[in-house]
Design an enzyme around this catalytic site. Structure first.
Site, PDB file in Angstrom:
ATOM      1  N   LYS A 191      13.971 -11.381 -12.749  1.00  0.00           N
ATOM      2  CA  LYS A 191      13.772 -11.483 -11.294  1.00  0.00           C
ATOM      3  C   LYS A 191      14.538 -12.687 -10.756  1.00  0.00           C
ATOM      4  CE  LYS A 191       9.722 -13.074  -9.427  1.00  0.00           C
ATOM      5  NZ  LYS A 191       8.296 -13.001  -9.086  1.00  0.00           N
ATOM      6  N   ARG A 193      14.443 -14.826  -7.287  1.00  0.00           N
ATOM      7  CA  ARG A 193      13.737 -14.982  -6.007  1.00  0.00           C
ATOM      8  C   ARG A 193      14.518 -15.990  -5.176  1.00  0.00           C
ATOM      9  NH1 ARG A 193       7.891 -13.989  -5.650  1.00  0.00           N
ATOM     10  NH2 ARG A 193       7.958 -13.381  -3.497  1.00  0.00           N
ATOM     11  N   ASP A 217       1.073  -7.894 -13.705  1.00  0.00           N
ATOM     12  CA  ASP A 217       1.417  -9.272 -13.320  1.00  0.00           C
ATOM     13  C   ASP A 217       0.132 -10.067 -13.127  1.00  0.00           C
ATOM     14  OD1 ASP A 217       3.134 -11.359 -12.850  1.00  0.00           O
ATOM     15  OD2 ASP A 217       4.018 -10.524 -11.035  1.00  0.00           O
TER      16      ASP A 217
HETATM   17  C1  R5P Z   1       5.394 -15.401 -10.178  1.00  0.00           C
HETATM   18  O1  R5P Z   1       6.208 -15.431 -11.082  1.00  0.00           O
HETATM   19  C2  R5P Z   1       4.151 -14.595 -10.267  1.00  0.00           C
HETATM   20  O2  R5P Z   1       3.915 -14.191 -11.586  1.00  0.00           O
HETATM   21  C3  R5P Z   1       4.180 -13.399  -9.357  1.00  0.00           C
HETATM   22  O3  R5P Z   1       5.177 -12.481  -9.811  1.00  0.00           O
HETATM   23  C4  R5P Z   1       4.490 -13.774  -7.944  1.00  0.00           C
HETATM   24  O4  R5P Z   1       3.729 -14.866  -7.562  1.00  0.00           O
HETATM   25  C5  R5P Z   1       4.223 -12.610  -7.049  1.00  0.00           C
HETATM   26  O5  R5P Z   1       4.521 -12.993  -5.753  1.00  0.00           O
HETATM   27  P1  R5P Z   1       4.882 -11.950  -4.647  1.00  0.00           P
HETATM   28  O6  R5P Z   1       3.810 -10.916  -4.633  1.00  0.00           O
HETATM   29  O7  R5P Z   1       4.910 -12.777  -3.381  1.00  0.00           O
HETATM   30  O8  R5P Z   1       6.227 -11.383  -4.947  1.00  0.00           O
END
Ligand code: R5P
Length: 294
Positions: A191, A193, A217
């Site tokens: 990923k 971000r 997750d």
């Molecule tokens: C970050 O690495 C966490 O494991 C989650 O993937 C993240 O916080 C999810 O955030 P969102 O729903 O805003 O994409």
């Protein structure tokens, strides 16, 4: 005298489930909000020497003040040992200064909580660059339990041979644990971000065509991570995509975003009360408390 579990009225249902599972008496901390927004808290006037403070720390900012007021007051009223049970532990993701000048919230909030309580029990804390909960939250006893096996049990009742997918490298720990429980296949995406709502996902080199995929997750916040992963999986020919998360944070618009990405079912634990809850954590938290209180 036995330990007493203290809770706030907005979490009465989950606090009472834990109290029943741990065989503890429970009492509600009364909360009054003054017209200017300040809080007045009232605890039972006499407390046993051991207190369990139940507070899940989603929407955490005001709750941190509540914990400051309630834990310090509990000490004045006789508590010698306080265990914080925080099924969701906030501010764990900001574990470094990504830009110069940024507050490292994990250290600061962890240090703040460690000054208030003696022990902490939580579920799937987001520890990416630190090895143990104690590093992030330096209390005498820090216990992290994982909901991944319980979520895996739910998945096993819904699909015969699902493919579990973690949407990013940080989910590796949870997805591998969930997969090991029932010998499910699994893979982990990459990923990138670039903002709160800007996420790019690259699927792992595992065959997804015709598979029933479950994305696993720890946290769903904006839902962008899960939505982008679900879209990529559908485009790659998956038969279905479901989602299993420990902490159902779901910021406004997140559920719609995830559903619109083609996800059929969303399953979560009751670390945060939400209609998607299918896993009750009370027994696991009570077991952890049993270790802490013994
Ligand atoms: C970050 O690495 C966490 O494991 C989650 O993937 C993240 O916080 C999810 O955030 P969102 O729903 O805003 O994409």
């Amino acid at each position: 005298m036995k330990s007493l579990l203290l809770y706030f009225e907005d979490e009465q249902a989950s606090a009472e489930r834990l109290a029943a599972a741990a065989n503890l008496a429970a009492a509600c901390i009364e909360r009054h909000r003054f017209p200017d927004g300040e809080l007045r808290l009232r605890l039972p006037p006499t407390l046993p020497s051991r207190v369990v403070m139940f507070r899940s720390l989603h929407q955490p900012n005001e709750k941190l003040i509540e914990l400051l007021l309630s834990c310090q007051t509990a000490r004045q009223l006789g508590a010698k040992h306080i265990t914080l049970v925080a099924p969701y532990l906030a501010y764990m993701r900001q574990d470094m200064a990504f830009q110069p000048g940024e507050a490292i919230s994990q250290h600061l909030v962890g240090g703040f909580l460690a000054q208030l309580v003696d022990a902490v029990i939580t579920v799937d804390p987001h520890l990416h660059r630190v090895q143990s909960l104690k590093q992030a939250l330096p209390v005498v006893q820090a216990m992290a339990i994982s909901a991944a096996p319980l979520l895996s049990d739910v998945i096993a009742t819904r699909h015969k041979a699902p493919l579990l997918i973690g949407p990013d490298e940080e989910s590796q720990a949870w997805v591998s644990l969930a997969a090991a429980r029932h010998q499910f296949d699994f893979g982990v995406c990459r990923k990138i971000r670039t903002g709160d709502h800007s996420v790019q996902i690259t699927l792992p080199p595992v065959g997804v065509k015709g598979r029933h995929v479950v994305l696993i997750d720890d946290i769903a916040s904006t839902g962008q991570t899960l939505a982008q992963a679900a879209k990529a999986l559908s485009a790659a020919g998956s038969a279905s995509v479901d989602v299993a998360v420990t902490h159902a944070l779901f910021a406004p618009g997140a559920l719609e975003r995830i559903k619109n990405s083609g996800v059929q079912n969303i399953w979560s634990t009751d670390s945060i009360a939400h209609p998607s809850n299918v896993v009750n954590l009370a027994a696991s938290l009570a077991e952890a408390l049993g270790h802490d209180l013994s």
